[in-house]
Enzyme design. Structure first.
Site, PDB file in Angstrom:
ATOM      1  N   HIS B  60      46.826  35.997 -24.099  1.00 44.22           N
ATOM      2  CA  HIS B  60      47.727  36.056 -25.247  1.00 44.22           C
ATOM      3  C   HIS B  60      48.401  37.134 -25.327  1.00 44.22           C
ATOM      4  O   HIS B  60      47.945  38.090 -25.770  1.00 44.22           O
ATOM      5  CB  HIS B  60      46.945  35.712 -26.563  1.00 44.22           C
ATOM      6  CG  HIS B  60      47.796  35.373 -27.833  1.00 44.22           C
ATOM      7  ND1 HIS B  60      47.334  34.575 -28.905  1.00 44.22           N
ATOM      8  CD2 HIS B  60      48.924  35.594 -28.262  1.00 44.22           C
ATOM      9  CE1 HIS B  60      48.142  34.413 -29.749  1.00 44.22           C
ATOM     10  NE2 HIS B  60      49.324  35.115 -29.319  1.00 44.22           N
ATOM     11  N   LEU B  63      55.615  39.714 -24.187  1.00 47.39           N
ATOM     12  CA  LEU B  63      56.240  40.342 -23.485  1.00 47.39           C
ATOM     13  C   LEU B  63      57.495  40.542 -23.605  1.00 47.39           C
ATOM     14  O   LEU B  63      58.291  41.413 -23.152  1.00 47.39           O
ATOM     15  CB  LEU B  63      55.862  40.185 -21.831  1.00 47.39           C
ATOM     16  CG  LEU B  63      54.395  40.059 -21.295  1.00 47.39           C
ATOM     17  CD1 LEU B  63      54.457  39.593 -19.747  1.00 47.39           C
ATOM     18  CD2 LEU B  63      53.857  41.365 -21.411  1.00 47.39           C
ATOM     19  N   ARG B  64      58.143  39.871 -24.759  1.00 46.47           N
ATOM     20  CA  ARG B  64      59.231  39.899 -25.224  1.00 46.47           C
ATOM     21  C   ARG B  64      60.504  39.823 -24.205  1.00 46.47           C
ATOM     22  O   ARG B  64      61.499  39.894 -25.016  1.00 46.47           O
ATOM     23  CB  ARG B  64      59.533  41.564 -26.136  1.00 46.47           C
ATOM     24  CG  ARG B  64      58.389  41.399 -27.116  1.00 46.47           C
ATOM     25  CD  ARG B  64      58.766  40.626 -28.131  1.00 46.47           C
ATOM     26  NE  ARG B  64      57.633  40.977 -29.231  1.00 46.47           N
ATOM     27  CZ  ARG B  64      56.817  40.146 -29.877  1.00 46.47           C
ATOM     28  NH1 ARG B  64      56.932  38.783 -29.479  1.00 46.47           N
ATOM     29  NH2 ARG B  64      56.085  40.566 -30.799  1.00 46.47           N
ATOM     30  N   HIS B 181      47.996  28.050 -32.874  1.00 50.97           N
ATOM     31  CA  HIS B 181      48.173  28.984 -33.679  1.00 50.97           C
ATOM     32  C   HIS B 181      47.831  28.278 -35.371  1.00 50.97           C
ATOM     33  O   HIS B 181      48.792  27.585 -35.696  1.00 50.97           O
ATOM     34  CB  HIS B 181      49.465  29.625 -33.806  1.00 50.97           C
ATOM     35  CG  HIS B 181      50.125  30.607 -34.720  1.00 50.97           C
ATOM     36  ND1 HIS B 181      50.050  31.907 -34.863  1.00 50.97           N
ATOM     37  CD2 HIS B 181      50.062  30.448 -36.241  1.00 50.97           C
ATOM     38  CE1 HIS B 181      50.402  32.495 -36.060  1.00 50.97           C
ATOM     39  NE2 HIS B 181      50.240  31.462 -37.145  1.00 50.97           N
ATOM     40  N   ASN B 289      49.664  38.737 -37.844  1.00 47.85           N
ATOM     41  CA  ASN B 289      49.584  37.511 -38.205  1.00 47.85           C
ATOM     42  C   ASN B 289      48.700  36.651 -37.263  1.00 47.85           C
ATOM     43  O   ASN B 289      49.028  36.740 -36.149  1.00 47.85           O
ATOM     44  CB  ASN B 289      50.764  36.474 -38.478  1.00 47.85           C
ATOM     45  CG  ASN B 289      50.583  35.345 -39.160  1.00 47.85           C
ATOM     46  OD1 ASN B 289      49.766  34.801 -39.539  1.00 47.85           O
ATOM     47  ND2 ASN B 289      51.543  34.178 -38.761  1.00 47.85           N
ATOM     48  N   ASP B 316      46.749  39.402 -28.048  1.00 44.19           N
ATOM     49  CA  ASP B 316      47.788  39.243 -28.966  1.00 44.19           C
ATOM     50  C   ASP B 316      48.918  40.398 -29.042  1.00 44.19           C
ATOM     51  O   ASP B 316      49.392  40.671 -30.027  1.00 44.19           O
ATOM     52  CB  ASP B 316      47.562  38.937 -30.366  1.00 44.19           C
ATOM     53  CG  ASP B 316      48.642  37.870 -31.193  1.00 44.19           C
ATOM     54  OD1 ASP B 316      49.938  37.846 -30.676  1.00 44.19           O
ATOM     55  OD2 ASP B 316      48.446  37.746 -32.411  1.00 44.19           O
ATOM     56  N   HIS B 320      57.033  45.359 -31.279  1.00 49.13           N
ATOM     57  CA  HIS B 320      57.990  45.391 -32.350  1.00 49.13           C
ATOM     58  C   HIS B 320      58.700  46.780 -32.224  1.00 49.13           C
ATOM     59  O   HIS B 320      58.106  47.815 -32.353  1.00 49.13           O
ATOM     60  CB  HIS B 320      57.650  45.083 -33.713  1.00 49.13           C
ATOM     61  CG  HIS B 320      57.142  43.657 -34.055  1.00 49.13           C
ATOM     62  ND1 HIS B 320      58.282  42.586 -33.700  1.00 49.13           N
ATOM     63  CD2 HIS B 320      55.954  43.038 -34.200  1.00 49.13           C
ATOM     64  CE1 HIS B 320      57.366  41.428 -33.692  1.00 49.13           C
ATOM     65  NE2 HIS B 320      56.241  41.736 -34.045  1.00 49.13           N
ATOM     66  N   PRO B 334      55.150  40.788 -38.107  1.00 50.12           N
ATOM     67  CA  PRO B 334      53.869  41.000 -38.080  1.00 50.12           C
ATOM     68  C   PRO B 334      53.472  41.133 -36.424  1.00 50.12           C
ATOM     69  O   PRO B 334      54.409  40.503 -35.533  1.00 50.12           O
ATOM     70  CB  PRO B 334      53.264  39.401 -38.455  1.00 50.12           C
ATOM     71  CG  PRO B 334      54.419  38.489 -38.099  1.00 50.12           C
ATOM     72  CD  PRO B 334      55.850  39.379 -38.136  1.00 50.12           C
ATOM     73  N   GLY B 335      52.670  41.868 -36.143  1.00 49.52           N
ATOM     74  CA  GLY B 335      52.184  42.052 -34.740  1.00 49.52           C
ATOM     75  C   GLY B 335      51.870  43.541 -34.384  1.00 49.52           C
ATOM     76  O   GLY B 335      52.336  44.474 -35.192  1.00 49.52           O
TER      77      GLY B 335
END
Lengths: 310, 442
Positions: B60, B63-64, B181, B289, B316, B320, B334-335
């Site tokens: 999980h 990598l955007r 999720h 989240n 996860d 950001h 979130p993250g």
């Protein structure tokens, strides 16, 4: 005191000091034709309201002006905020432009605390004028000022807070401040409008308004927004009003000396009957006028006493 | 692929137990242990005091790329993974465009191969655009060059029970697994923080534990009903651990399929360490989240991981941009970052507490995730003839987390300034050193 973000930050001495200052200011201004003190001459106060508000904004503005501060109003609509500027950049801009104090109303809980961190080292103070569902500390102070005028010292008094506690910043600020001042707090609401973990708040929780009224020295009626119905917090405005509205019959259950407060804006016929709101037991306009004096006291403690030394 | 060198790892303790051994890595495999002679060795790694574990596998990560290359790319995320001890990562589908088709998953897979620091396996979306309404072309993604086997709408719950049932059923033919999720959306409207004492005090709308637990219970039943494999992402509550414990004990169905063979679950490092008490600062670096829960949830998750009720740790990892974190809580995304801190958090929460030994760490960070994903050459034993995917760990080291020193472009680590135990010294991917002493070897 450098900022006023939460009533949790006020110990009994500080809170009492603010209330005493407010009372002195009120006495000083009483009967004066020109209500203007030179105390904050040359200081700049900026109100930044990201939510619509009449009474709080006007109250702060009047408080600043009566103390001769330059008060500038920024609203989210007519500013760079509308162009997508971040809260942080807006705050830094206002601070750089010379604001000694920023009064912030924001829909996000915690926004004033973030602002205070971003402005650390700039000398600009922050006053929370209501943040999301978190706090509204000057409302709690003006409520306490009103209760002191009506009841005397608050220690040992039993104060009911009735209604939408879950979504209410007024309730949170009042719970903390009233407990600090030694009062017993009773929260009265249906279970759906009470936050998780309320049993740890050091208050009594009740779902029966009628049972609490005979022993209450004051009741604070919270506004219940009808749109909460869509979240199924209660079945209908009518049912809510029947169970938790303060009507004339319920007013008679209160002791003689008991006071009725409402932070406004009121929904007449919902949480409070018109006859109750207009009765002599209600202190609602007194709350509004005390709001100005309390906010004067807050600005005085923040700006005139040098700040940071308490 | 670059030709792997011949490397001698000297004096390493396998799984942190037994006597130190020398490992000769040649041709991408573990060629010999304690070789008598070592001709033709290109590189000698002195592993005195270090322990060897199989290379970590992260089910999980975000990598955007494509879409948010300002926060992470497959290159920088692969670097972070290598530095964190990983030799395989699964890249979640919530990119822009969404990885709900063969074109995007093949792009991610190909970029991962070009970077070459870890195996980058794209996760395919379950539904088109993560919308929860129409199944994405799972078969096309499975049959693409990327060979997708894990499907997830992560970030969104596949909330419609019929769509979830069909996704589970359909994925059976593909040898796939649906990674859920678990978040009942009607119970989390506007949710900002764990529904509990902290959120109530801070005036943050609650994300109740039952919103996760009810979906996990439903999906465990659905998975067994259709005989399909289900993986639960980022388990965050004590109640979910209880539901999984119950579900795993259910008897086999008529086809003889046990729940045990169908169900798996992961927990994140941050849910093993951090609690909602951190929210008092309103610093959105703590916004994630599912949200940070309570101390008793943390304890229950650690126990469940130690017992195998939760199979594995997954990061996860969620980079950001500063502007999406340096704002008011409600406006923040979130993250949190996780790849380079995962091992140390597991060491702090599971090893130092005596809940897992290093053998157990190998299980939860490498072997089980590789099994869940069906990777034949990851999570293998440290033995002659096996692929040389391994990580050398200094169990005695302590280090202080500094966001600016992490390989990710984004800096949103909640562990900034925290001193943590255990450090990844060397990562070896198919016989090639990809990270050594905090430096990427590319």
């Amino acid at each position: 005191m450098k900022h006023l973000l939460s009533t949790l930050d006020l110990d009994a001495a500080t809170a009492t000091g603010l209330l005493d200052t407010a009372a002195e200011l009120k006495a000083t201004l009483l009967g004066r034709e020109v209500r203007k003190l030179p105390t904050l001459r040359g200081r700049t106060v900026v109100t930044m309201f990201y939510e619509s508000s009449t009474r709080t904004r006007v109250s702060f503005e009047v408080a600043g002006k009566w103390m001769s501060a330059d008060v500038i109003n920024v609203s989210a609509g007519g500013s760079s905020v509308g162009k997508g500027e971040s809260l942080r950049d807006t705050a830094l801009t206002l601070s750089a432009a010379g604001a000694d104090c920023v009064i912030l109303r924001h829909p996000a809980s915690g926004a004033p605390q973030r602002l205070a961190e971003w402005l650390e080292g700039t000398g600009t103070g922050v006053v929370n004028a209501g943040d999301g569902m978190h706090e509204h500390p000057t409302q709690a102070l003006l409520d306490a000022a009103t209760l002191r005028e009506r009841l005397g010292e608050l220690a040992g008094r039993r104060i009911g807070i009735v209604g939408d506690v879950l979504h209410s910043r007024v309730a949170r600020s009042n719970v903390h401040l009233l407990r600090t001042l030694g009062a017993d707090v009773v929260l009265v609401a249906p279970p759906t409008l009470l936050p998780a973990g309320v049993e740890h708040w050091g208050v009594t929780v009740s779902h029966e308004l009628d049972a609490e009224l005979p022993t209450s020295d004051a009741v604070m009626m919270l506004r219940v927004q009808a749109e909460r119905m869509h979240g199924a917090f209660f079945p209908s405005a009518r049912e809510y009003s029947i169970a938790y509205g303060l009507n004339e019959a319920r007013l008679r259950l209160l002791p003689e000396h008991a006071v009725v407060l409402h932070p406004g804006p009121m929904l007449r016929g919902m949480e409070i009957a018109p006859a109750v709101a207009d009765s002599s037991r209600a202190a609602i306009t007194q709350q509004v006028s005390n709001g100005v004096h309390v906010r004067m006291a807050v600005l005085y403690h923040l700006l005139a006493t040098g700040g940071g030394d308490e | 692929m670059r030709t792997p060198a011949t490397t001698l790892v000297k004096g390493v303790r396998l799984y942190g137990a037994g006597d130190p051994v020398d490992l000769l890595l040649r041709g991408g495999v573990i060629a010999e242990t304690n070789p008598a002679t070592t001709p033709g060795v290109d590189e000698v790694i002195d592993a005195d005091g270090l322990i060897a574990l199989p290379g970590f596998v992260d089910l999980h990560t975000h990598l955007r790329e494509p879409g948010r290359e300002d926060t992470e790319t497959i290159a920088t995320g692969s670097a972070a993974a290598a530095l964190g001890g990983y030799t395989a990562v699964f890249a979640m589908a919530n990119t822009d465009p969404v990885a709900d088709n063969a074109v995007v998953v093949e792009h991610v897979w190909r970029r991962g191969r070009e970077v070459g620091l870890v195996d980058v396996h794209p996760v395919g979306a379950v539904t088109v655009g993560l919308g929860g309404e129409r199944l994405a072309e799972l078969g096309t993604m499975a049959r693409s060059a990327a060979g997708v086997r894990i499907f997830s709408d992560d970030g969104h719950c596949v909330f419609d029970p019929l769509i979830m049932r069909r996704a589970l059923e359909y994925s059976r033919a593909l040898g796939g697994v649906i990674a859920q999720h678990a978040e009942e959306p009607r119970l989390t409207v506007g949710a900002q923080a764990h529904e509990g004492e902290a959120a109530a005090r801070l005036g943050l709308a609650g994300w109740p534990a039952v919103a996760e637990e009810s979906i996990v219970a439903r999906d465990c039943l659905l998975a067994q009903h259709v005989g399909a494999r289900l993986h639960i992402c980022h388990v965050s509550t004590a109640g979910t651990a209880d539901v999984l414990r119950w579900a795993r004990r259910r008897p086999a169905d008529v086809a003889g399929r046990t729940a045990e063979a169908l169900l798996s679950a992961e927990v994140t490092p941050h849910h093993l360490l951090l609690t909602d008490e951190r929210l008092a600062s309103y610093d959105p670096v703590n916004k994630v989240n599912p949200p940070l829960r309570t101390g008793s949830d943390v304890d229950a998750l650690r126990t469940a991981l130690a017992e195998g009720v939760i199979d594995c740790v997954a990061t996860d990892h969620a980079p950001h941009a500063a502007q999406d974190k340096d704002c008011e809580w409600a406006a923040a995304r979130p993250g949190m970052l996780g790849l380079q801190t995962a091992l140390s958090i597991v060491a702090a929460t599971m090893v130092e507490t005596g809940l897992l030994d290093w053998r157990g760490v190998a299980r939860v960070m490498s072997e089980r995730p590789a099994e869940i994903a069906g990777l034949p050459d990851q999570g293998r034993p440290l033995a002659v003839g096996e692929p040389a995917n391994l990580v050398l760990v200094d169990p005695a080291a302590r280090w202080t987390v500094r966001a600016e020193e992490l390989a990710s472009i984004a800096a949103n680590t909640p562990y900034e300034g925290m001193e943590l135990p255990a450090r990844v010294v060397t990562t070896i991917f198919r016989g090639r050193v990809t990270a050594h002493e905090g430096k990427v070897q590319d």
